[in-house]
Design a protein around this motif. Sequence first.
Motif, PDB file in Angstrom:
ATOM      1  N   ASN A  60     -11.343  52.978 105.752  1.00 46.95           N
ATOM      2  CA  ASN A  60     -10.617  51.973 106.530  1.00 46.95           C
ATOM      3  C   ASN A  60     -11.518  50.890 107.108  1.00 46.95           C
ATOM      4  OD1 ASN A  60      -8.297  53.383 106.005  1.00 46.95           O
ATOM      5  ND2 ASN A  60      -8.254  54.448 107.968  1.00 46.95           N
ATOM      6  N   ALA A  61     -12.746  51.234 107.490  1.00 40.87           N
ATOM      7  CA  ALA A  61     -13.644  50.238 108.073  1.00 40.87           C
ATOM      8  C   ALA A  61     -13.912  49.114 107.077  1.00 40.87           C
ATOM      9  CB  ALA A  61     -14.961  50.892 108.501  1.00 40.87           C
ATOM     10  N   LEU A 217      -4.831  39.423 112.362  1.00 44.76           N
ATOM     11  CA  LEU A 217      -4.914  40.253 111.158  1.00 44.76           C
ATOM     12  C   LEU A 217      -5.490  41.635 111.465  1.00 44.76           C
ATOM     13  CD1 LEU A 217      -6.100  37.706 108.438  1.00 44.76           C
ATOM     14  CD2 LEU A 217      -3.842  38.743 108.691  1.00 44.76           C
ATOM     15  N   THR A 218      -6.444  41.711 112.389  1.00 49.62           N
ATOM     16  CA  THR A 218      -6.983  43.024 112.765  1.00 49.62           C
ATOM     17  C   THR A 218      -5.885  43.914 113.328  1.00 49.62           C
ATOM     18  OG1 THR A 218      -9.170  42.088 113.235  1.00 49.62           O
ATOM     19  CG2 THR A 218      -8.662  44.225 114.211  1.00 49.62           C
ATOM     20  N   ALA A 219      -5.071  43.356 114.228  1.00 49.30           N
ATOM     21  CA  ALA A 219      -3.978  44.133 114.815  1.00 49.30           C
ATOM     22  C   ALA A 219      -2.962  44.524 113.752  1.00 49.30           C
ATOM     23  CB  ALA A 219      -3.304  43.318 115.921  1.00 49.30           C
ATOM     24  N   LEU A 220      -2.639  43.600 112.844  1.00 55.59           N
ATOM     25  CA  LEU A 220      -1.641  43.884 111.811  1.00 55.59           C
ATOM     26  C   LEU A 220      -2.122  44.969 110.847  1.00 55.59           C
ATOM     27  CD1 LEU A 220       0.979  43.259 110.267  1.00 55.59           C
ATOM     28  CD2 LEU A 220      -0.264  41.432 109.078  1.00 55.59           C
ATOM     29  N   GLU A 226      -2.603  52.854 110.560  1.00 55.63           N
ATOM     30  CA  GLU A 226      -2.388  54.011 111.436  1.00 55.63           C
ATOM     31  C   GLU A 226      -0.919  54.304 111.734  1.00 55.63           C
ATOM     32  OE1 GLU A 226      -4.677  55.916 112.071  1.00 55.63           O
ATOM     33  OE2 GLU A 226      -6.567  54.823 112.030  1.00 55.63           O
ATOM     34  N   ALA A 227       0.010  53.492 111.196  1.00 52.03           N
ATOM     35  CA  ALA A 227       1.413  53.615 111.593  1.00 52.03           C
ATOM     36  C   ALA A 227       1.990  55.000 111.319  1.00 52.03           C
ATOM     37  CB  ALA A 227       2.247  52.548 110.879  1.00 52.03           C
ATOM     38  N   PRO A 235       3.776  53.725 121.318  1.00 54.57           N
ATOM     39  CA  PRO A 235       3.356  52.553 122.101  1.00 54.57           C
ATOM     40  C   PRO A 235       2.157  51.834 121.495  1.00 54.57           C
ATOM     41  CG  PRO A 235       3.833  54.407 123.547  1.00 54.57           C
ATOM     42  CD  PRO A 235       3.885  54.946 122.149  1.00 54.57           C
ATOM     43  N   ARG A 236       1.197  52.575 120.928  1.00 49.24           N
ATOM     44  CA  ARG A 236       0.006  51.928 120.368  1.00 49.24           C
ATOM     45  C   ARG A 236       0.354  51.052 119.168  1.00 49.24           C
ATOM     46  NH1 ARG A 236      -4.371  56.684 119.614  1.00 49.24           N
ATOM     47  NH2 ARG A 236      -2.497  57.808 118.955  1.00 49.24           N
TER      48      ARG A 236
END
Length: 521
Positions: A60-61, A217-220, A226-227, A235-236
């Motif tokens: 993922n990184a 984009l990082t948040a998306l 992780e969804a 909440p996260r």
Amino acid sequence: MTQRIRALRLTEDNRRWWTLGAMCFALFMLMLDNTVVNVALPSIQQDLDADLAALEWTINAYTLSLAVLLVVGGRLGDIFGRRRIFLIGVTVFALSSAAIGLSPTDTALIVGRAIQGIGAAMMMPATLSIVTNAFPPHERGRALGTWAGVSALALAIGPVVGGFLTEHVSWRAIFFLNLPVAAAAIAVSITAVRESRDETVGRTIDYAGIATLTVGLTALVLGLIEANRWGWGSPRILALFALAVAALAAFALVERRVKAPMVDFAVFRSRQFAGAASVGFIVSFGMMAMFFFTALYMQNILGYSALEAGVRFLPTTLVLIVMGPLAGRLTDTIGPKPLLVSGMLITGASQIWQSFLTSDTGYGFLLPSFVLMGVGMGLVMSPMTTAAMNAVDRTKAGVASGVLSMGRMVGSSLGVAIFGAVVATVGSAKLDEALPSLPAPARERLAESLGGGGVAGGPQQIVEASRDAFISAFGTGMKISGAIAIAGAFVALALISGGRPTAPEPVPELAPEPEPEPAAA
């Protein structure tokens, strides 16, 4: 013999082919790295005493930093010179690969993988924009077909090379392998590749645009990754998606107000570019989900090892190796539209075929669908890329290639996430029907295990119910994915223009920068 040696020498007539060779070297290294790491994860876990979360972030990184920075890397190439940014990216990628090979801990490995993704984000758009600038429009299909074929070749041999090096040398060798490839790419690029940039803009960096796009984009992408583990309604995850919407909206506002925006939204006014980018997003959405969950089916249902499963994907990639260059040449002759439409229909048919798998289905049933997938993707990849790059002015090639690559990366992440959600939801309902006497918390834990193909041990009734639930959910997911691919054919039909590419256009050389005047004594 003498004539052959002369033909291999760098001349003005063959410079563009040397340029293509250098970009293919680099692309081969990038795509190979995508597949060899997966095979090495068990050895990495044992050698570095890494837990499951560390192994996930080993993948993922890299994915996260690459997806987030593709547009930035493409635009930096437009501003400062595509060859320059490419060479910096190759150097960062090679040095980080060496650091990963020497990693003493899993934390150091994950940090190295993130830096490796930064280098890849500088390289990948540059390879496409450099090839676009080196070839006139009527030859780009052939060039980009070769480019796509090399990508498929790297994907094909990645699991085999990774498995061999991990088993007979060390998992660290798969990262050291990048060093000679990077050295060859640098040497040929310095010699053969001409510098190019967007001559219509100055060298001003849109820092506000970079910041808002990176945060959004990082948040998306992190939310998509992780969804399924954290829960779509947690909440996260909701906070990450809210942050993504807010930051991307801020990015759109910033880009309208700055003098030198990082992304020129005018490229989306082209129906052809918008259509090609949409097709790229759709085909990546279905392709990655298919590979990911079909691999789980072959390992957990059919009982293959990771390497055995990887080898059985070879029909797809081998057909793609042949179809990529062939489709590229056909694009130069008949245009991309008929190839994209037929390719998306064949891709959809392959996925719907796989939706009829059962627990008793063998590899013989899968094989035709793998061949169809190779044909379909081969008919899509290089024509889609050619259509997109021919639709924009060559001065915007860097940011256009970054947007195109970013869309495919986000499509891949979204495809795996949505398919995983379908598997969890449909599988959970099937478990409720098959195991009504099992306590609800136990059924929830079983449903969570479906993302990994179901449980492998335990009471026979639970194992069979888990596998049947996974297969049922897998079939539903494949039908949805196939329907989306078929919808992509209609997108191509509506938005991609017919006919051959436009006539060749002259590509002026980049004017040399003025030498600084010597300081007064």
